[in-house]
Design a protein around this motif. Sequence first.
Motif, PDB file in Angstrom:
ATOM      1  N   ARG A  16       0.834  -1.198   0.000  1.00 25.44           N
ATOM      2  CA  ARG A  16       0.000   0.000   0.000  1.00 25.44           C
ATOM      3  C   ARG A  16       0.872   1.253   0.000  1.00 25.44           C
ATOM      4  O   ARG A  16       1.770   1.398   0.833  1.00 25.44           O
ATOM      5  CB  ARG A  16      -0.881   0.017   1.250  1.00 25.44           C
TER       6      ARG A  16
ATOM      7  N   SER B   8       1.629   5.133   0.742  1.00 27.05           N
ATOM      8  CA  SER B   8       1.210   6.098   1.752  1.00 27.05           C
ATOM      9  C   SER B   8       0.435   7.231   1.077  1.00 27.05           C
ATOM     10  O   SER B   8       0.537   7.421  -0.136  1.00 27.05           O
ATOM     11  CB  SER B   8       2.423   6.662   2.494  1.00 27.05           C
ATOM     12  N   PRO B   9      -0.351   8.003   1.833  1.00 26.79           N
ATOM     13  CA  PRO B   9      -1.136   9.085   1.222  1.00 26.79           C
ATOM     14  C   PRO B   9      -0.306  10.098   0.446  1.00 26.79           C
ATOM     15  O   PRO B   9      -0.765  10.625  -0.570  1.00 26.79           O
ATOM     16  CB  PRO B   9      -1.825   9.734   2.436  1.00 26.79           C
ATOM     17  N   HIS B  10       0.919  10.395   0.902  1.00 27.39           N
ATOM     18  CA  HIS B  10       1.772  11.357   0.198  1.00 27.39           C
ATOM     19  C   HIS B  10       2.583  10.716  -0.926  1.00 27.39           C
ATOM     20  O   HIS B  10       3.315  11.414  -1.630  1.00 27.39           O
ATOM     21  CB  HIS B  10       2.732  12.036   1.182  1.00 27.39           C
ATOM     22  N   GLU B  11       2.489   9.394  -1.047  1.00 34.36           N
ATOM     23  CA  GLU B  11       3.146   8.633  -2.119  1.00 34.36           C
ATOM     24  C   GLU B  11       4.674   8.734  -2.089  1.00 34.36           C
ATOM     25  O   GLU B  11       5.334   8.528  -3.102  1.00 34.36           O
ATOM     26  CB  GLU B  11       2.597   9.048  -3.488  1.00 34.36           C
TER      27      GLU B  11
ATOM     28  N   ASP C 130      -3.401  -0.431   6.195  1.00 39.36           N
ATOM     29  CA  ASP C 130      -4.031   0.822   5.805  1.00 39.36           C
ATOM     30  C   ASP C 130      -3.301   1.980   6.472  1.00 39.36           C
ATOM     31  O   ASP C 130      -2.958   1.911   7.656  1.00 39.36           O
ATOM     32  CB  ASP C 130      -5.519   0.852   6.192  1.00 39.36           C
ATOM     33  N   TRP C 131      -3.072   3.052   5.690  1.00 41.28           N
ATOM     34  CA  TRP C 131      -2.360   4.222   6.192  1.00 41.28           C
ATOM     35  C   TRP C 131      -3.315   5.226   6.825  1.00 41.28           C
ATOM     36  O   TRP C 131      -4.431   5.432   6.343  1.00 41.28           O
ATOM     37  CB  TRP C 131      -1.608   4.913   5.063  1.00 41.28           C
ATOM     38  N   HIS C 132      -2.858   5.851   7.875  1.00 44.82           N
ATOM     39  CA  HIS C 132      -3.547   6.994   8.474  1.00 44.82           C
ATOM     40  C   HIS C 132      -3.370   8.203   7.565  1.00 44.82           C
ATOM     41  O   HIS C 132      -2.363   8.314   6.852  1.00 44.82           O
ATOM     42  CB  HIS C 132      -2.933   7.268   9.853  1.00 44.82           C
ATOM     43  N   PRO C 133      -4.325   9.141   7.533  1.00 45.71           N
ATOM     44  CA  PRO C 133      -4.169  10.331   6.681  1.00 45.71           C
ATOM     45  C   PRO C 133      -2.921  11.161   6.969  1.00 45.71           C
ATOM     46  O   PRO C 133      -2.485  11.920   6.103  1.00 45.71           O
ATOM     47  CB  PRO C 133      -5.442  11.137   6.977  1.00 45.71           C
TER      48      PRO C 133
ATOM     49  N   ASN D 248       0.061  10.158   7.120  1.00 43.09           N
ATOM     50  CA  ASN D 248       1.195   9.606   6.370  1.00 43.09           C
ATOM     51  C   ASN D 248       2.233   8.935   7.262  1.00 43.09           C
ATOM     52  O   ASN D 248       3.268   8.484   6.774  1.00 43.09           O
ATOM     53  CB  ASN D 248       1.885  10.693   5.533  1.00 43.09           C
TER      54      ASN D 248
ATOM     55  N   PRO E 198      -8.870   7.771  -1.825  1.00 43.85           N
ATOM     56  CA  PRO E 198      -8.790   9.064  -1.152  1.00 43.85           C
ATOM     57  C   PRO E 198      -9.917   9.249  -0.147  1.00 43.85           C
ATOM     58  O   PRO E 198     -11.036   8.791  -0.357  1.00 43.85           O
ATOM     59  CB  PRO E 198      -8.913  10.062  -2.307  1.00 43.85           C
ATOM     60  N   ARG E 199      -9.617   9.930   0.963  1.00 45.35           N
ATOM     61  CA  ARG E 199     -10.559   9.959   2.078  1.00 45.35           C
ATOM     62  C   ARG E 199     -11.496  11.157   1.970  1.00 45.35           C
ATOM     63  O   ARG E 199     -11.300  12.173   2.605  1.00 45.35           O
ATOM     64  CB  ARG E 199      -9.789   9.965   3.387  1.00 45.35           C
TER      65      ARG E 199
END
Length: 366
Positions: free
Chosen positions: A135, A137-140, A181-184, A186, A345-346
């Motif tokens: 997976r 991370s949100p910031h990639e 699963d990642w937290h928002p 990051n 995306p959240r």
Amino acid sequence: EDPQSDFHVARQWEDARKTTYGHSIHFYQIKDSEVVGVNNGSFNIKIKLRYEVAVCPNNNEVHIYQKSGKSWNLIHALAEHDKLVTSIDWAPESNQLVTCSQDRNAYVWNFDSVTNKWKPTLVLLRMNRAATFVRWSPHENKFAVASGARCIAICYFDDENDWWNSKQLKKPIRSTVLSLDWHPNNVLLAAGCADFKARVFSAFIKGVDQKPPPSPWGDKLPFNTICGEFSNESGGWIHSVSFSPSGDALAFSGHDSQICIVYAGSGTQNIRITGLPYLSLLWATEEKLIAAGYDCVPVLFEKQGQQWEFSKVIDVGKKKVAAEATAFNRFQEWDSKGIQSREGPRHDISHFSSSGIDGKLVIWAL
């Protein structure tokens, strides 16, 4: 073609249907013109900008299809892995694919527009068992790889050496890691394991991450800090973990047919179901949670006041009533419609999609 028309169309890939025999199905979340999502099973799907999909047809290859009219055409075949590809993630902003496999390796794929080919870069995982889940991370800027080696590799790009390096989260994992699963923010990472535990770790990488603001999960977050460890009542292994859009709540589902929702510092709520286990969870909003599993239909749970309750079955299609059902027919039905999921995306969701080994990707209106 009007993209809205896709919301009510079941898409079928005959090639995938003929070659896929796993038991996974996945959810994707739609934002503007994108369908963003990922999977963690042997049948792997990922959509980017609503016209490309990456599929692993139960072997060591990843096939990328492109939409042309109402059909899907194979445009790339990525064949760097030696064994079964277990998971794919496609970063929507950087357009990078990451894949992991039973060969204990992970590759980051970048598209070269000059040669019109995807080029792989090997990731240094240092694992002696199969990789099971991946997976971004949100910031990639990093990604997490779960494994059967009782550890999670947090991978980041090392500019000095020009390669993808990794650090491992190990303690107190005692069995195979099945979902992530990642937290928002990051930094925090949730993991569902076969040792009957769902855990929240700090995956802070110095030089890569900025110090996150304080959250209900804690404010001092050095690497491998255990911010929470949770189990379900009956001790079933954890199939899926999912942070809420705000990151303040964590939902996880186990093989004991139960969903647990944890609010950091505020206790846990358990939702016992009478059907088969849920394999995947997707937050639609802070008060709505979508689940799907072996019952072969997505369902919605909603928070009413302070309690979570079953709301409705999202699949309201009519089913034929058989005059006589045999055990063979029941198993045959389950084999064609196994389910699993993941969220993108959240943001507030109005539509989501599911896919199954029947070769269909179906987009649902919530």
